[in-house]
Design a protein around this motif. Structure first.
Motif: not given
Length: 397
Positions: A40-44
């Protein structure tokens, strides 16, 4: 627009499940590590973990936050609680656990009969008593898990059939939920035990394994592809009703020759009593086995051999990574399990299986069945494929 919202909700449920289960299986890790492992993205990851912290499902291990080091996250096992209930003919065994299935309080409530009304009233009394013992309010109680012998529909909470209790099409979760004021989940008691092993026990790193219980009856739970397998009508795992002796002893189910009629604890005690030995039940039989009684040892050796043959049949069909054995019958120890392992090894077919199929015997306490039932509640926190599907269908979570 609605489709986009539904997609976002489905993605959120899936991401929550992925993060919680990475931490459940592998222990504390940083947000960066979670992003790497889940892809997953770090933002997610930051967005989802912030929600989970706010819900007291995750906790930051702040002691490592100094000098610029990443702060590990872990499941907050003490943030929520579960009640587990094991329904028996004369009593209800009940525990209160945290999300690691650590027992915080336990009690037993007896009843004069096991009608649905009596069991419901006992469940309400047990829940109130457990919370009082632990000094907790209901706001942190995730729900009640119910384990009982029989064919249970976990989606509807209906006890379709239980020979032991004499129940047919009983909406037991609805009855107990109304009485306790919290959500209730129910399943066959062995399936509940298998669920607990899948989530937090010896099976949490395995995708395919078999749970077997030996005691009042003989049952099994099948975990295939990381999910509990119930079969087309919810009746998968009836190991105790595999044919062991054509035309043999009458089983509790009414048929002849079932494994359970030869290898369950009550059947062993009954067989010895038929030879003229004075017995008062399974505990007496276990004591005679421990004392080296020749008749008891002969019967338990035969039972172990039959059990091992049945396990080999299941293993040849399913090719599990491991077999986990529990239940009150573990007190028979190697008198039962040595012949069982020998028969299993002798009848395994798959190349290399004889040396690579572990059989793990689970230590068994009085609260084990009820803790397994509490696992039905814990499962709701960690999520599963059905929850992701529900989110995708726009069903409120």
């Amino acid at each position: 627009m609605r489709s986009q919202k539904v997609d976002q909700r489905a993605a959120r449920v899936i991401h929550r499940t992925m993060i919680l289960n990475e931490l459940r299986r592998h222990g504390p890790m940083s947000r960066t590590q979670l992003a790497q492992r889940t892809q997953l993205s770090t933002a997610a990851v930051s967005f989802v973990t912030a929600d989970l912290i706010a819900e007291a499902l995750l906790v930051e291990q702040s002691q490592q936050a100094s000098r610029g080091r990443a702060v590990p996250l872990d499941v907050n096992y003490a943030g929520h609680f579960a009640v587990g209930l094991k329904v028996m003919e004369t009593r209800l065994e009940a525990v209160l656990t945290d999300l690691s299935l650590r027992t915080l309080a336990e009690t037993t409530v007896e009843y004069a009969d096991h009608t649905p009304q009596s069991v419901t009233a006992a469940a309400a009394r047990a829940t109130t008593k457990l919370l009082a013992q632990a000094g907790l309010g209901r706001e942190r109680l995730g729900g009640v898990g119910l384990g009982l012998a029989g064919n249970i529909d976990p989606r509807s909470g209906l006890c379709v059939n239980s020979f032991r209790l004499g129940w047919h099409n009983v909406p037991i979760t609805a009855l107990i939920s109304e009485a306790t004021g919290v959500p209730v989940w129910a399943d066959n008691d062995v399936n509940a035990f298998a669920t607990a092993e899948r989530l937090l026990g010896r099976g949490k790193h395995a995708r395919d394994f078999l749970v077997v219980t030996v005691g009042r009856g003989i049952g099994s739970g099948l975990v295939l592809g990381g999910e509990l397998y119930r079969g087309g009508r919810g009746g998968a795992g009836e190991l105790g009703h595999l044919l062991s002796e054509p035309g043999g002893r009458v089983c509790e189910c009414g048929k002849r020759g079932c494994l359970e009629a030869y290898a369950s604890e009550p059947s062993l005690a009954q067989q010895l009593a038929e030879s003229g030995e004075g017995l008062h039940g399974a505990a007496d039989f276990a004591a005679l086995v421990e004392a080296g009684h020749p008749g008891a040892l002969a019967l338990v050796t035969d039972a172990g051999t039959r059990l091992g043959r049945a396990l080999a049949q299941a293993a040849n069909l399913l090719d599990p990574e491991l077999i986990i054995v529990g239940g009150e019958g573990v007190r028979l120890d190697e008198a039962l399990f040595a012949p069982a392992r020998a028969a299993l090894t002798a009848h395994l077919h798959a190349p290399g299986a004889r040396s690579s199929l572990p059989v793990l015997v689970e230590p068994w306490g009085d609260d084990a069945w009820a803790c397994g039932a509490a696992g039905l509640v814990v499962e709701q926190f960690f999520g599963d494929r059905e929850q992701a599907h529900a989110a995708g269908s726009g069903v409120p979570m």
